[in-house]
Write a protein that holds these residues in place. Structure first.
Motif, mmCIF file in Angstrom:
data_model
loop_
_atom_site.group_PDB
_atom_site.id
_atom_site.type_symbol
_atom_site.label_atom_id
_atom_site.label_comp_id
_atom_site.label_asym_id
_atom_site.label_seq_id
_atom_site.Cartn_x
_atom_site.Cartn_y
_atom_site.Cartn_z
ATOM 1 N N VAL A 146 20.751 -1.751 39.299
ATOM 2 C CA VAL A 146 20.022 -3.012 39.453
ATOM 3 C C VAL A 146 20.035 -3.791 38.138
ATOM 4 C CG1 VAL A 146 17.763 -4.043 39.901
ATOM 5 C CG2 VAL A 146 18.552 -2.118 41.285
ATOM 6 N N ALA A 147 19.793 -3.084 37.020
ATOM 7 C CA ALA A 147 19.766 -3.750 35.715
ATOM 8 C C ALA A 147 21.139 -4.315 35.357
ATOM 9 C CB ALA A 147 19.294 -2.775 34.635
ATOM 10 N N VAL A 148 22.186 -3.552 35.621
ATOM 11 C CA VAL A 148 23.543 -3.981 35.288
ATOM 12 C C VAL A 148 24.026 -5.058 36.256
ATOM 13 C CG1 VAL A 148 25.947 -3.206 35.185
ATOM 14 C CG2 VAL A 148 24.149 -1.806 34.181
ATOM 15 N N GLY A 149 23.562 -4.961 37.503
ATOM 16 C CA GLY A 149 24.038 -5.882 38.527
ATOM 17 C C GLY A 149 25.313 -5.412 39.179
ATOM 18 N N GLY A 150 25.518 -4.089 39.164
ATOM 19 C CA GLY A 150 26.730 -3.512 39.745
ATOM 20 C C GLY A 150 26.824 -2.049 39.361
ATOM 21 N N PRO A 151 27.998 -1.442 39.525
ATOM 22 C CA PRO A 151 28.159 -0.029 39.170
ATOM 23 C C PRO A 151 27.915 0.206 37.681
ATOM 24 C CG PRO A 151 30.004 -0.803 40.498
ATOM 25 C CD PRO A 151 29.227 -2.025 40.095
ATOM 26 N N VAL A 152 27.307 1.334 37.370
ATOM 27 C CA VAL A 152 27.058 1.667 35.964
ATOM 28 C C VAL A 152 28.340 2.222 35.353
ATOM 29 C CG1 VAL A 152 24.637 2.154 36.420
ATOM 30 C CG2 VAL A 152 26.286 4.021 36.489
ATOM 31 N N PRO A 153 28.481 2.149 34.032
ATOM 32 C CA PRO A 153 29.669 2.715 33.384
ATOM 33 C C PRO A 153 29.856 4.185 33.752
ATOM 34 C CG PRO A 153 28.421 1.368 31.838
ATOM 35 C CD PRO A 153 27.586 1.484 33.076
ATOM 36 N N GLU A 154 31.076 4.595 33.901
ATOM 37 C CA GLU A 154 31.399 5.931 34.404
ATOM 38 C C GLU A 154 30.711 7.064 33.630
ATOM 39 O OE1 GLU A 154 32.941 9.458 35.750
ATOM 40 O OE2 GLU A 154 33.143 8.767 33.683
ATOM 41 N N PRO A 155 30.634 6.995 32.268
ATOM 42 C CA PRO A 155 29.991 8.107 31.555
ATOM 43 C C PRO A 155 28.519 8.321 31.925
ATOM 44 C CG PRO A 155 31.298 6.790 30.048
ATOM 45 C CD PRO A 155 31.237 6.025 31.332
ATOM 46 N N LEU A 156 27.866 7.325 32.526
ATOM 47 C CA LEU A 156 26.446 7.459 32.883
ATOM 48 C C LEU A 156 26.248 7.944 34.320
ATOM 49 C CD1 LEU A 156 25.029 4.149 31.333
ATOM 50 C CD2 LEU A 156 24.971 6.450 30.348
ATOM 51 N N ARG A 157 27.309 8.082 35.067
ATOM 52 C CA ARG A 157 27.172 8.416 36.484
ATOM 53 C C ARG A 157 26.875 9.905 36.688
ATOM 54 N NH1 ARG A 157 32.456 5.068 38.716
ATOM 55 N NH2 ARG A 157 31.833 3.033 37.878
ATOM 56 N N SER A 158 26.022 10.161 37.681
ATOM 57 C CA SER A 158 25.724 11.534 38.135
ATOM 58 C C SER A 158 25.156 12.408 37.024
ATOM 59 C CB SER A 158 26.992 12.190 38.730
ATOM 60 O OG SER A 158 27.505 11.414 39.784
ATOM 61 N N ARG A 159 24.474 11.800 36.076
ATOM 62 C CA ARG A 159 23.856 12.580 35.000
ATOM 63 C C ARG A 159 22.378 12.787 35.317
ATOM 64 N NH1 ARG A 159 26.932 13.080 30.157
ATOM 65 N NH2 ARG A 159 25.022 13.961 29.306
ATOM 66 N N ARG A 160 21.853 13.942 34.928
ATOM 67 C CA ARG A 160 20.452 14.272 35.177
ATOM 68 C C ARG A 160 19.597 14.133 33.925
ATOM 69 N NH1 ARG A 160 18.897 14.640 40.266
ATOM 70 N NH2 ARG A 160 17.326 16.205 39.704
ATOM 71 N N ASP A 161 20.209 13.725 32.813
ATOM 72 C CA ASP A 161 19.464 13.695 31.554
ATOM 73 C C ASP A 161 19.159 12.278 31.072
ATOM 74 O OD1 ASP A 161 22.048 12.956 30.955
ATOM 75 O OD2 ASP A 161 22.174 14.118 29.093
ATOM 76 N N LEU A 162 19.360 11.268 31.911
ATOM 77 C CA LEU A 162 19.200 9.893 31.447
ATOM 78 C C LEU A 162 17.753 9.564 31.065
ATOM 79 C CD1 LEU A 162 21.670 7.978 33.786
ATOM 80 C CD2 LEU A 162 22.064 8.939 31.507
ATOM 81 N N PRO A 163 16.740 9.902 31.880
ATOM 82 C CA PRO A 163 15.353 9.636 31.438
ATOM 83 C C PRO A 163 15.016 10.346 30.129
ATOM 84 C CG PRO A 163 15.416 10.050 33.798
ATOM 85 C CD PRO A 163 16.771 10.398 33.268
ATOM 86 N N ARG A 164 15.462 11.592 29.989
ATOM 87 C CA ARG A 164 15.173 12.319 28.745
ATOM 88 C C ARG A 164 15.850 11.650 27.555
ATOM 89 N NH1 ARG A 164 17.981 15.749 25.930
ATOM 90 N NH2 ARG A 164 19.552 16.069 27.564
ATOM 91 N N ARG A 165 17.075 11.195 27.735
ATOM 92 C CA ARG A 165 17.777 10.513 26.649
ATOM 93 C C ARG A 165 17.080 9.204 26.274
ATOM 94 N NH1 ARG A 165 22.620 11.471 24.616
ATOM 95 N NH2 ARG A 165 23.746 13.312 25.301
ATOM 96 N N MET A 166 16.639 8.450 27.291
ATOM 97 C CA MET A 166 15.948 7.195 26.998
ATOM 98 C C MET A 166 14.649 7.460 26.254
ATOM 99 S SD MET A 166 15.992 3.955 26.999
ATOM 100 C CE MET A 166 17.254 3.454 28.154
ATOM 101 N N ALA A 167 13.932 8.504 26.646
ATOM 102 C CA ALA A 167 12.707 8.855 25.929
ATOM 103 C C ALA A 167 13.013 9.188 24.472
ATOM 104 C CB ALA A 167 12.018 10.035 26.616
ATOM 105 N N GLY A 168 14.136 9.855 24.235
ATOM 106 C CA GLY A 168 14.522 10.173 22.863
ATOM 107 C C GLY A 168 14.799 8.926 22.040
ATOM 108 N N VAL A 169 15.465 7.932 22.637
ATOM 109 C CA VAL A 169 15.709 6.669 21.937
ATOM 110 C C VAL A 169 14.377 5.991 21.612
ATOM 111 C CG1 VAL A 169 16.675 4.343 22.145
ATOM 112 C CG2 VAL A 169 17.989 6.317 22.970
#
Length: 324
Positions: free
Chosen positions: A112-135
């Protein structure tokens, strides 16, 4: 335009909330944009941006995640959880909502934020919320926490000013001034949130929160039908703590600290606002105001539960004479 239908109970129970996490997200958005809205923000960027870029260069996946989560018209929801509105929470308590977001929801929200498919390296990952919290933890620790006491005073002063405006003109006046050009009261219980073409939402009897941040940014968020938040930028006079220049002659006449209080009173301000703007202690500001009152250079008046100070004619003449 995007607007919310506000129920009577929701409006009556709405409140202003200070959120360390919202301040940190706003700081992240400012670092991401790499542009300041006023001299104080540009000075902060000059000091903090190199380390931020170094941090992301060391973690390319985090850099890609930030670029995806901060979209051109919408933020990924897990980046901007809605505050609870039950007293001021610590940053650590608030960022837990980012870390514990459902991993399976992160990719659709990024789409939704991108307005389309997300970049391939971010797909099907389970650690995205944890990574964002780290940032966000890095941004808080390295760029916000060192000056959080000053930022918090500014946020509290903005709440005092908004509350005074609410007492003078009601919710319509307070909301029209929240985000000029974007937020305004439309009547019939309708609150315009932004100028985007989003479908309306019904707040009903949910909790409505208004959350100030010092960077020049803002957003809206909600948690089901329970809580809704409008995050808005502090008024420019508060956010830009560089403030007006104290004329050398006026500083010599009154003392620089007292003159610094006086020059900021062209528009009415409370003691809390002056503490936030000048960086002086509450006792010092109070003593300066007493001297200025006794000298007839400022006046005091009540607005709701707040006491505001501004120039008398004599004060205006003195300051303007020294700035020519």
């Amino acid at each position: 335009m995007g607007w919310w239908q506000i129920g009577t109970d929701a409006l009556a129970s709405s409140r202003f909330v200070v959120s360390p996490l919202a301040e940190t997200v706003a700081a992240l958005k400012t670092l991401h944009a790499a542009g300041g809205a006023h001299p104080g923000e540009r000075a902060w960027l000059a000091a903090r941006l190199p380390a931020y870029r170094e941090r992301l260069a060391a973690e390319p996946l985090d850099a890609l995640l930030v670029r995806a989560a901060i979209g051109p018209t919408w933020n990924a929801d897990f980046l901007t959880p809605t505050p609870l509105g039950e007293g001021e929470q610590s940053f650590e308590d608030e960022v837990a909502a980012v870390r514990e977001a459902e991993p399976g929801d992160a990719e659709p929200q990024l789409e939704v934020a991108v307005g389309g498919p997300v970049p391939e390296p971010l797909r099907s990952r389970r650690d995205l919320p944890r990574r964002m919290a780290g940032v966000l933890e890095w941004v808080w620790r390295e760029t916000v926490l060192p000056e959080w006491p000053r930022r918090r005073r500014i946020l509290e002063a903005d709440v005092v000013a908004r509350t005074a405006l609410l007492g003078r003109g009601g919710w319509a006046a307070a909301l029209d001034e929240l985000c000029p050009g974007k937020t305004r009261w439309l009547g019939d219980g309708r609150l315009q949130i932004n100028t985007r073409d989003y479908p309306p939402r019904s707040v009903g009897d949910g909790r409505l929160l208004f959350v100030p941040v010092t960077p020049a940014t803002g957003w809206a968020s909600w948690e089901g039908s329970e809580r809704y938040a409008v995050v808005y930028a502090c008024s420019g006079a508060l956010a830009d703590v560089t403030g007006p220049v104290v004329p050398e002659a006026l500083g010599a006449l009154l003392g620089r600290a007292r003159a610094g209080v006086l020059v900021r009173l062209e528009s009415p301000k409370s003691t809390s606002q002056l503490v936030a703007l000048t960086g002086q202690g509450l006792g010092s500001v109070g003593r300066h105001l007493k001297v200025l009152l006794d000298a007839g250079l400022v006046r005091r008046r009540r607005a709701g539960r707040s006491v505001l100070y501004d120039w008398t004619d004599a004060g205006a003449v003195l300051v303007r004479a020294r700035t020519r």
